[in-house]
Scaffold this motif. Sequence first.
Motif, PDB file in Angstrom:
ATOM      1  N   ARG A   1      57.859  41.601  85.757  1.00 35.74           N
ATOM      2  CA  ARG A   1      58.561  42.803  86.194  1.00 35.74           C
ATOM      3  C   ARG A   1      57.577  43.721  86.910  1.00 35.74           C
ATOM      4  O   ARG A   1      56.575  44.131  86.324  1.00 35.74           O
ATOM      5  CB  ARG A   1      59.188  43.511  84.989  1.00 35.74           C
ATOM      6  CG  ARG A   1      60.228  42.677  84.245  1.00 35.74           C
ATOM      7  CD  ARG A   1      60.412  43.172  82.827  1.00 35.74           C
ATOM      8  NE  ARG A   1      59.152  43.122  82.090  1.00 35.74           N
ATOM      9  CZ  ARG A   1      58.924  43.764  80.952  1.00 35.74           C
ATOM     10  NH1 ARG A   1      59.852  44.527  80.411  1.00 35.74           N
ATOM     11  NH2 ARG A   1      57.750  43.657  80.342  1.00 35.74           N
ATOM     12  N   LEU A   2      57.893  44.040  88.144  1.00 38.75           N
ATOM     13  CA  LEU A   2      56.994  44.833  88.970  1.00 38.75           C
ATOM     14  C   LEU A   2      57.677  46.140  89.373  1.00 38.75           C
ATOM     15  O   LEU A   2      58.695  46.133  90.067  1.00 38.75           O
ATOM     16  CB  LEU A   2      56.606  44.043  90.223  1.00 38.75           C
ATOM     17  CG  LEU A   2      55.691  44.752  91.215  1.00 38.75           C
ATOM     18  CD1 LEU A   2      54.318  45.000  90.590  1.00 38.75           C
ATOM     19  CD2 LEU A   2      55.564  43.933  92.495  1.00 38.75           C
TER      20      LEU A   2
ATOM     21  N   LEU B   1      55.445  51.982  82.595  1.00 40.55           N
ATOM     22  CA  LEU B   1      54.399  51.016  82.259  1.00 40.55           C
ATOM     23  C   LEU B   1      54.012  51.114  80.784  1.00 40.55           C
ATOM     24  O   LEU B   1      53.880  50.098  80.093  1.00 40.55           O
ATOM     25  CB  LEU B   1      53.161  51.254  83.133  1.00 40.55           C
ATOM     26  CG  LEU B   1      53.319  50.950  84.627  1.00 40.55           C
ATOM     27  CD1 LEU B   1      52.060  51.348  85.382  1.00 40.55           C
ATOM     28  CD2 LEU B   1      53.621  49.472  84.851  1.00 40.55           C
ATOM     29  N   ARG B   2      53.834  52.316  80.288  1.00 37.94           N
ATOM     30  CA  ARG B   2      53.434  52.500  78.888  1.00 37.94           C
ATOM     31  C   ARG B   2      54.535  52.046  77.927  1.00 37.94           C
ATOM     32  O   ARG B   2      54.255  51.551  76.841  1.00 37.94           O
ATOM     33  CB  ARG B   2      53.099  53.968  78.628  1.00 37.94           C
ATOM     34  CG  ARG B   2      51.817  54.451  79.312  1.00 37.94           C
ATOM     35  CD  ARG B   2      51.457  55.859  78.849  1.00 37.94           C
ATOM     36  NE  ARG B   2      50.202  56.298  79.420  1.00 37.94           N
ATOM     37  CZ  ARG B   2      50.105  57.123  80.465  1.00 37.94           C
ATOM     38  NH1 ARG B   2      51.207  57.595  81.025  1.00 37.94           N
ATOM     39  NH2 ARG B   2      48.927  57.470  80.935  1.00 37.94           N
ATOM     40  N   GLY B   3      55.785  52.210  78.334  1.00 38.03           N
ATOM     41  CA  GLY B   3      56.898  51.844  77.469  1.00 38.03           C
ATOM     42  C   GLY B   3      57.281  50.380  77.538  1.00 38.03           C
ATOM     43  O   GLY B   3      58.219  49.961  76.855  1.00 38.03           O
ATOM     44  N   GLY B   4      56.565  49.588  78.341  1.00 41.82           N
ATOM     45  CA  GLY B   4      56.867  48.171  78.433  1.00 41.82           C
ATOM     46  C   GLY B   4      58.031  47.845  79.344  1.00 41.82           C
ATOM     47  O   GLY B   4      58.540  46.719  79.324  1.00 41.82           O
ATOM     48  N   GLY B   5      58.441  48.814  80.174  1.00 40.89           N
ATOM     49  CA  GLY B   5      59.546  48.557  81.080  1.00 40.89           C
ATOM     50  C   GLY B   5      59.160  47.730  82.284  1.00 40.89           C
ATOM     51  O   GLY B   5      60.023  47.235  83.007  1.00 40.89           O
TER      52      GLY B   5
ATOM     53  N   ALA C   1      47.796  45.058  77.787  1.00 44.63           N
ATOM     54  CA  ALA C   1      48.801  44.057  78.146  1.00 44.63           C
ATOM     55  C   ALA C   1      48.404  43.350  79.435  1.00 44.63           C
ATOM     56  O   ALA C   1      49.233  43.136  80.319  1.00 44.63           O
ATOM     57  CB  ALA C   1      50.176  44.714  78.291  1.00 44.63           C
ATOM     58  N   THR C   2      47.124  42.982  79.502  1.00 45.12           N
ATOM     59  CA  THR C   2      46.636  42.250  80.677  1.00 45.12           C
ATOM     60  C   THR C   2      46.918  40.766  80.458  1.00 45.12           C
ATOM     61  O   THR C   2      46.048  39.992  80.056  1.00 45.12           O
ATOM     62  CB  THR C   2      45.127  42.495  80.890  1.00 45.12           C
ATOM     63  OG1 THR C   2      44.872  43.896  80.890  1.00 45.12           O
ATOM     64  CG2 THR C   2      44.662  41.903  82.219  1.00 45.12           C
TER      65      THR C   2
END
Length: 254
Positions: free
Chosen positions: A11-12, A50-54, A180-181
Motif C-alpha cells: 500500500r503506497l 503511515l504511523r497507523g498502518g494505513g 516496519a521496514t
Amino acid sequence: MTGSEVSPSFRLAYVPGVTPTKWVRIWNERLPDVPLTLIAVSAAEAFDVLRGGGADAGFVRLPVDRTDLSAIPLYTETTVVVVPKDHVVAAVDTVSAEDLADDIVLHPLDDTLDWERPPGRPANERPATTADAVELVAAGVGLLVVPQSLARLHHRKDLTYRPVTDAPESRVALSWPQDATTDLVEDFIGIVRGRTVNSSRGRTPPPALQKRKRPDTSGGTRQKPAAGKPTGKSPRSGSGGSKGGRRGKPRGRS
C-alpha cells in the motif's frame, strides 16, 4: 516470517502533486504477483496514515519526524505563483516575493511551504484548501504561491503560473515507519533509488526474473577427451588388442 508473507500486497500513500506512475509501473514489472494499492492522502494526514498502518510507505513532503519514521529525500520542487492570465505577472518569466508586495496572496490552511513571513498582503480569511484558493485566484480575489506540481494539479485555462525566485521550496521524500521496514518496503526503496533488478543491494529477485540455467542433457558429468587422443577407435586396432592398450618406449629393431 518475512514481510512478504505478512503483507502479500503493498500500500503506497501519496500526497497531492506527487505522480507515482513511473515507480508503480516498475513495481508491476518486477513484482507482478504482489498488487500495489495507491492511497491518496492530504499532506497533513500522510504521517498519521503511515504511523497507523494505513500504508506501508508514502510519498510525503518534508520535514519528516525522524523519531519513528524513516525518509529518503527525492527531489525539490520549483515554487510558483498562480495568477490570472491577464495579470501583470503573466508578462514576465520570473518574479520575486517583493514583486508581490502589493497583491493579496492567499495562504491556505494546507499550505506546504515553510514561510517565515508570507509575501504580499494577507486575505481576510485563509482558504481551507489549496483547491479553494485556486478558485479564489480565478475569481480575482488574490494570488497563490505553491509548489509547481500543485499548480499543475489544479490547472485551469484561465490561470497561469510563474516561478518565484526567492520563495521557500518544497521537498518530496519517500517515508515509512522505522519499525516496519519489510522486504516489500526494501523492494520499493530499490525501485525509487533506481537499482536494477539484479543489484547486490536489493533483495533476491523473484524466480521469474532470475536467470535460468540451461538443463544438463548429458546424463552425467561431461568429460573432455584427452588432448591429441581421437574420440573413436583406430581402424588398425581390433577389439581388445594389446598394441593400442599399452604405452611405453618402442622396441628396438634386432
